[in-house]
Design a protein around this motif. Structure first.
Motif, PDB file in Angstrom:
ATOM      1  N   ILE A 137       0.871  -1.171   0.000  1.00  0.00           N
ATOM      2  CA  ILE A 137       0.000   0.000   0.000  1.00  0.00           C
ATOM      3  C   ILE A 137       0.911   1.224   0.000  1.00  0.00           C
ATOM      4  O   ILE A 137       1.822   1.308   0.822  1.00  0.00           O
ATOM      5  CB  ILE A 137      -0.897   0.015   1.257  1.00  0.00           C
ATOM      6  N   VAL A 138       0.670   2.151  -0.917  1.00  0.00           N
ATOM      7  CA  VAL A 138       1.442   3.389  -0.976  1.00  0.00           C
ATOM      8  C   VAL A 138       0.452   4.548  -0.860  1.00  0.00           C
ATOM      9  O   VAL A 138      -0.475   4.653  -1.670  1.00  0.00           O
ATOM     10  CB  VAL A 138       2.248   3.512  -2.286  1.00  0.00           C
ATOM     11  N   ILE A 139       0.652   5.400   0.149  1.00  0.00           N
ATOM     12  CA  ILE A 139      -0.268   6.509   0.420  1.00  0.00           C
ATOM     13  C   ILE A 139       0.484   7.829   0.311  1.00  0.00           C
ATOM     14  O   ILE A 139       1.540   7.987   0.921  1.00  0.00           O
ATOM     15  CB  ILE A 139      -0.878   6.381   1.831  1.00  0.00           C
ATOM     16  N   SER A 140      -0.084   8.763  -0.440  1.00  0.00           N
ATOM     17  CA  SER A 140       0.454  10.117  -0.476  1.00  0.00           C
ATOM     18  C   SER A 140      -0.134  10.882   0.712  1.00  0.00           C
ATOM     19  O   SER A 140      -1.322  11.196   0.729  1.00  0.00           O
ATOM     20  CB  SER A 140       0.086  10.836  -1.778  1.00  0.00           C
ATOM     21  N   VAL A 141       0.704  11.176   1.695  1.00  0.00           N
ATOM     22  CA  VAL A 141       0.254  11.928   2.871  1.00  0.00           C
ATOM     23  C   VAL A 141      -0.166  13.329   2.441  1.00  0.00           C
ATOM     24  O   VAL A 141      -1.165  13.871   2.934  1.00  0.00           O
ATOM     25  CB  VAL A 141       1.356  11.975   3.952  1.00  0.00           C
ATOM     26  N   GLU A 142       0.564  13.878   1.495  1.00  0.00           N
ATOM     27  CA  GLU A 142       0.250  15.214   0.989  1.00  0.00           C
ATOM     28  C   GLU A 142      -1.172  15.253   0.413  1.00  0.00           C
ATOM     29  O   GLU A 142      -1.969  16.142   0.724  1.00  0.00           O
ATOM     30  CB  GLU A 142       1.288  15.563  -0.084  1.00  0.00           C
ATOM     31  N   ARG A 143      -1.498  14.278  -0.409  1.00  0.00           N
ATOM     32  CA  ARG A 143      -2.839  14.192  -1.016  1.00  0.00           C
ATOM     33  C   ARG A 143      -3.888  13.878   0.049  1.00  0.00           C
ATOM     34  O   ARG A 143      -4.990  14.429   0.024  1.00  0.00           O
ATOM     35  CB  ARG A 143      -2.828  13.133  -2.107  1.00  0.00           C
ATOM     36  N   ALA A 144      -3.558  13.017   0.989  1.00  0.00           N
ATOM     37  CA  ALA A 144      -4.499  12.661   2.055  1.00  0.00           C
ATOM     38  C   ALA A 144      -4.863  13.892   2.885  1.00  0.00           C
ATOM     39  O   ALA A 144      -6.026  14.066   3.271  1.00  0.00           O
ATOM     40  CB  ALA A 144      -3.912  11.563   2.942  1.00  0.00           C
ATOM     41  N   LYS A 145      -3.875  14.753   3.160  1.00  0.00           N
ATOM     42  CA  LYS A 145      -4.152  15.987   3.911  1.00  0.00           C
ATOM     43  C   LYS A 145      -5.117  16.883   3.150  1.00  0.00           C
ATOM     44  O   LYS A 145      -6.058  17.437   3.719  1.00  0.00           O
ATOM     45  CB  LYS A 145      -2.855  16.746   4.200  1.00  0.00           C
ATOM     46  N   MET A 146      -4.910  17.018   1.857  1.00  0.00           N
ATOM     47  CA  MET A 146      -5.803  17.844   1.039  1.00  0.00           C
ATOM     48  C   MET A 146      -7.215  17.271   1.033  1.00  0.00           C
ATOM     49  O   MET A 146      -8.192  18.010   1.163  1.00  0.00           O
ATOM     50  CB  MET A 146      -5.263  17.946  -0.395  1.00  0.00           C
ATOM     51  N   ALA A 176      -8.608  15.276   3.285  1.00  0.00           N
ATOM     52  CA  ALA A 176      -9.202  15.392   4.615  1.00  0.00           C
ATOM     53  C   ALA A 176      -9.820  16.774   4.786  1.00  0.00           C
ATOM     54  O   ALA A 176     -10.956  16.906   5.273  1.00  0.00           O
ATOM     55  CB  ALA A 176      -8.156  15.124   5.700  1.00  0.00           C
ATOM     56  N   GLU A 177      -9.089  17.803   4.357  1.00  0.00           N
ATOM     57  CA  GLU A 177      -9.621  19.163   4.428  1.00  0.00           C
ATOM     58  C   GLU A 177     -10.846  19.315   3.534  1.00  0.00           C
ATOM     59  O   GLU A 177     -11.859  19.880   3.935  1.00  0.00           O
ATOM     60  CB  GLU A 177      -8.542  20.174   4.035  1.00  0.00           C
ATOM     61  N   GLU A 178     -10.751  18.789   2.319  1.00  0.00           N
ATOM     62  CA  GLU A 178     -11.850  18.891   1.363  1.00  0.00           C
ATOM     63  C   GLU A 178     -13.114  18.207   1.877  1.00  0.00           C
ATOM     64  O   GLU A 178     -14.223  18.722   1.721  1.00  0.00           O
ATOM     65  CB  GLU A 178     -11.415  18.254   0.033  1.00  0.00           C
ATOM     66  N   TYR A 179     -12.963  17.034   2.491  1.00  0.00           N
ATOM     67  CA  TYR A 179     -14.122  16.267   2.968  1.00  0.00           C
ATOM     68  C   TYR A 179     -14.539  16.644   4.382  1.00  0.00           C
ATOM     69  O   TYR A 179     -15.536  16.159   4.895  1.00  0.00           O
ATOM     70  CB  TYR A 179     -13.839  14.764   2.888  1.00  0.00           C
ATOM     71  N   GLY A 180     -13.748  17.489   5.037  1.00  0.00           N
ATOM     72  CA  GLY A 180     -14.108  17.976   6.364  1.00  0.00           C
ATOM     73  C   GLY A 180     -13.951  16.957   7.481  1.00  0.00           C
ATOM     74  O   GLY A 180     -14.736  16.940   8.427  1.00  0.00           O
ATOM     75  N   HIS A 181     -12.951  16.105   7.355  1.00  0.00           N
ATOM     76  CA  HIS A 181     -12.658  15.189   8.456  1.00  0.00           C
ATOM     77  C   HIS A 181     -11.151  15.166   8.726  1.00  0.00           C
ATOM     78  O   HIS A 181     -10.387  15.843   8.060  1.00  0.00           O
ATOM     79  CB  HIS A 181     -13.240  13.781   8.226  1.00  0.00           C
ATOM     80  N   SER A 182     -10.760  14.400   9.708  1.00  0.00           N
ATOM     81  CA  SER A 182      -9.358  14.394  10.142  1.00  0.00           C
ATOM     82  C   SER A 182      -8.459  13.628   9.172  1.00  0.00           C
ATOM     83  O   SER A 182      -8.921  12.773   8.410  1.00  0.00           O
ATOM     84  CB  SER A 182      -9.247  13.756  11.530  1.00  0.00           C
ATOM     85  N   LEU A 183      -7.174  13.936   9.253  1.00  0.00           N
ATOM     86  CA  LEU A 183      -6.178  13.197   8.473  1.00  0.00           C
ATOM     87  C   LEU A 183      -6.179  11.731   8.904  1.00  0.00           C
ATOM     88  O   LEU A 183      -6.049  10.830   8.062  1.00  0.00           O
ATOM     89  CB  LEU A 183      -4.790  13.814   8.660  1.00  0.00           C
ATOM     90  N   ILE A 201     -14.341   4.435  13.542  1.00  0.00           N
ATOM     91  CA  ILE A 201     -13.640   5.515  12.844  1.00  0.00           C
ATOM     92  C   ILE A 201     -14.664   6.202  11.937  1.00  0.00           C
ATOM     93  O   ILE A 201     -15.003   5.686  10.869  1.00  0.00           O
ATOM     94  CB  ILE A 201     -12.444   4.980  12.032  1.00  0.00           C
ATOM     95  N   ILE A 202     -15.152   7.307  12.396  1.00  0.00           N
ATOM     96  CA  ILE A 202     -16.214   8.010  11.696  1.00  0.00           C
ATOM     97  C   ILE A 202     -15.700   9.362  11.226  1.00  0.00           C
ATOM     98  O   ILE A 202     -14.654   9.837  11.663  1.00  0.00           O
ATOM     99  CB  ILE A 202     -17.455   8.183  12.590  1.00  0.00           C
ATOM    100  N   ARG A 203     -16.488   9.988  10.366  1.00  0.00           N
ATOM    101  CA  ARG A 203     -16.130  11.345   9.935  1.00  0.00           C
ATOM    102  C   ARG A 203     -16.231  12.266  11.122  1.00  0.00           C
ATOM    103  O   ARG A 203     -17.237  12.290  11.802  1.00  0.00           O
ATOM    104  CB  ARG A 203     -17.046  11.812   8.804  1.00  0.00           C
ATOM    105  N   GLU A 204     -15.183  12.997  11.375  1.00  0.00           N
ATOM    106  CA  GLU A 204     -15.130  13.860  12.551  1.00  0.00           C
ATOM    107  C   GLU A 204     -15.351  15.306  12.180  1.00  0.00           C
ATOM    108  O   GLU A 204     -15.006  15.757  11.157  1.00  0.00           O
ATOM    109  CB  GLU A 204     -13.768  13.693  13.257  1.00  0.00           C
TER     110      GLU A 204
END
Length: 168
Positions: free
Chosen positions: A105-114, A116-123, A165-168
Motif C-alpha cells: 500500500i502506498v499513500i500520499s500523505v500530501e494528497r491525504a491531507k488535502m 481530509a480538508e476537502e471532505y471535512g474530516h481528520s487526516l 472511525i467516523i467522519r469527525e
C-alpha cells in the motif's frame, strides 16, 4: 502477521498511525475471512513520488491518493481457494515466515491531507479510509464497474464503522 511501515516523507502524522492502521488492516482481514497469517507493506510518500510510481506502474502521469499492489491473483474477491494449491505456496507465501504476502500500500500523505480538508474530516480518518480501501484491493476487489464500486464502498465503510472511525 507482519506489517511494515515506511515513511518516506517529511510529513509528521499527529496520531499513532502504526497502531490504528494495524487495527484497520486486521479488521479488513477479519471481514474478508482471511484464513492465513499475512504480510502487508505500507509506505507513506508525497505527491511527486506517488506520481512517479503511478506513471511507472499504471502509465498515468498524475498524483493519486493511494496505490495498491496486490500479490495474489484471486479468482474472485477474497476467494482464497487459489492458495490451497501447493504449487502456489512458493508464489504467494513468504518462504521464511509462511505468511501470505498480500502486497503493498502506498499513500500520499500530501494528497491525504488535502482530501481530509476537502471532505471535512481528520487526516487520521482519511488515512484509515485509504488503508481500508487499499486492503480491499489486496483482497481482489475493484471498482471499475458501478456494482463493484458500490460493494467496495460498502465494505470499506463497514471496516471503519466496526472500529468506530467516523467522519469527525
Amino acid at each position: 502477521m507482519t506489517i511494515c511501515f515506511e515513511n518516506e516523507t517529511d510529513q509528521k502524522l499527529d496520531f499513532d498511525y502504526e497502531t490504528i492502521l494495524e487495527k484497520v488492516i486486521c479488521q479488513a482481514a477479519d471481514q474478508e475471512k482471511c484464513p492465513y497469517e499475512f504480510e502487508v507493506n505500507v509506505t507513506f510518500t508525497d505527491n511527486d513520488s506517488i506520481r512517479e510510481i503511478n506513471r511507472e506502474f499504471r502509465e498515468l502521469d498524475v498524483p493519486t491518493d493511494v496505490l495498491s499492489f496486490p500479490m495474489v491473483d484471486y479468482p474472485a474477491p477474497a476467494d482464497f481457494s487459489v492458495l490451497e494449491d501447493e504449487d502456489n505456496a512458493a508464489e504467494y507465501f513468504h518462504p521464511e515466515t509462511g505468511e501470505l504476502i498480500l502486497g503493498d500500500i502506498v499513500i500520499s500523505v500530501e494528497r491525504a491531507k488535502m482530501q481530509a480538508e476537502e471532505y471535512g474530516h481528520s487526516l487520521k480518518r482519511e488515512i484509515c479510509f485509504l488503508t481500508a480501501h487499499s486492503m480491499l484491493h489486496l483482497f481482489g476487489y475493484d471498482h471499475m464497474e458501478d456494482e463493484e464500486r458500490i460493494e467496495m464502498e460498502r465494505r470499506q465503510e463497514q471496516i471503519l464503522q466496526d472500529l468506530g472511525i467516523i467522519r469527525e
